[in-house]
Design an enzyme around this catalytic site. Structure first.
Site, mmCIF file in Angstrom:
data_model
loop_
_atom_site.group_PDB
_atom_site.id
_atom_site.type_symbol
_atom_site.label_atom_id
_atom_site.label_comp_id
_atom_site.label_asym_id
_atom_site.label_seq_id
_atom_site.Cartn_x
_atom_site.Cartn_y
_atom_site.Cartn_z
ATOM 1 N N ASP A 98 31.336 -102.839 -18.664
ATOM 2 C CA ASP A 98 31.249 -103.616 -16.804
ATOM 3 C C ASP A 98 31.395 -102.617 -16.654
ATOM 4 O O ASP A 98 32.072 -101.656 -16.574
ATOM 5 C CB ASP A 98 31.406 -104.871 -16.763
ATOM 6 C CG ASP A 98 31.167 -105.347 -15.594
ATOM 7 O OD1 ASP A 98 29.866 -104.580 -15.216
ATOM 8 O OD2 ASP A 98 31.272 -106.506 -15.363
ATOM 9 N N ASP A 99 30.986 -102.324 -15.229
ATOM 10 C CA ASP A 99 31.594 -101.421 -14.242
ATOM 11 C C ASP A 99 32.998 -101.988 -13.403
ATOM 12 O O ASP A 99 33.479 -100.579 -13.285
ATOM 13 C CB ASP A 99 29.867 -101.195 -13.112
ATOM 14 C CG ASP A 99 30.375 -101.857 -12.171
ATOM 15 O OD1 ASP A 99 30.641 -103.381 -12.237
ATOM 16 O OD2 ASP A 99 29.629 -102.354 -11.097
ATOM 17 N N ASP A 102 36.721 -107.372 -10.658
ATOM 18 C CA ASP A 102 37.420 -107.823 -10.341
ATOM 19 C C ASP A 102 38.201 -108.507 -10.067
ATOM 20 O O ASP A 102 39.595 -108.433 -10.207
ATOM 21 C CB ASP A 102 36.288 -107.339 -9.133
ATOM 22 C CG ASP A 102 36.300 -107.909 -7.252
ATOM 23 O OD1 ASP A 102 37.767 -107.800 -6.953
ATOM 24 O OD2 ASP A 102 35.873 -107.305 -6.797
#
Length: 150
Positions: A98-99, A102
């Site tokens: 994933d980028d 969060d």
């Protein structure tokens, strides 16, 4: 449009460098990966870079929607799951990309699908960091990352 106080704009060049750095960290651990599962949409670009760097040909997507207004995270929706073939052995030998992690909510959903997979993200925030095995850069929880595709 004005940026928030803790804006972290990332250019295409910077993102490419960071995604390659992620691939190199993954290569340094000496594991052979059966496949990549990228979390869409943010994981598509780093997965393309990582699979090229690590010469991984089998790429799957898991489609999870959580940000609906670019400001706040809402309910988690799995729009497309992972193939049964890759879920075998609880994801052993699978690399999840994933980028960003969060809050960790998306990561937790995907981790539940593949509990033995290795989870890697380019960027991590403190709340999501415990769910990620490998990452490149940590930013504060109140930092908003602006990716080149935003």
């Amino acid at each position: 449009m004005s940026l928030p106080d803790k804006a972290f704009p990332v250019s295409w060049d910077q993102f490419h460098r960071d995604a390659r750095a992620l691939a190199w960290r993954l290569a340094d651990n000496g594991r052979e990966w059966k496949a990549i599962v990228c979390i869409t949409r943010g994981g598509l670009v780093p997965a393309a870079i990582v699979c090229r760097e690590l010469n991984i040909r089998l790429i799957e997507t898991v489609c999870v929607a959580s940000y609906h207004d670019y400001d706040s995270q809402g309910e988690m929706y799995v729009l497309k799951g992972i193939s049964e073939e890759l879920k075998a052995d609880d994801g052993e030998g699978i690399l999840i990309i994933d980028d960003l992690t969060d809050t960790g909510k998306t990561a937790a959903v995907v981790r539940a699908m593949l509990p033995k997979a290795h989870f890697a993200a380019v960027y991590a925030k403190p709340k999501g960091r415990p769910l990620v095995d490998t990452f490149v850069t940590e930013v504060s929880q109140d930092t908003w990352i602006y990716f080149p595709w935003d």
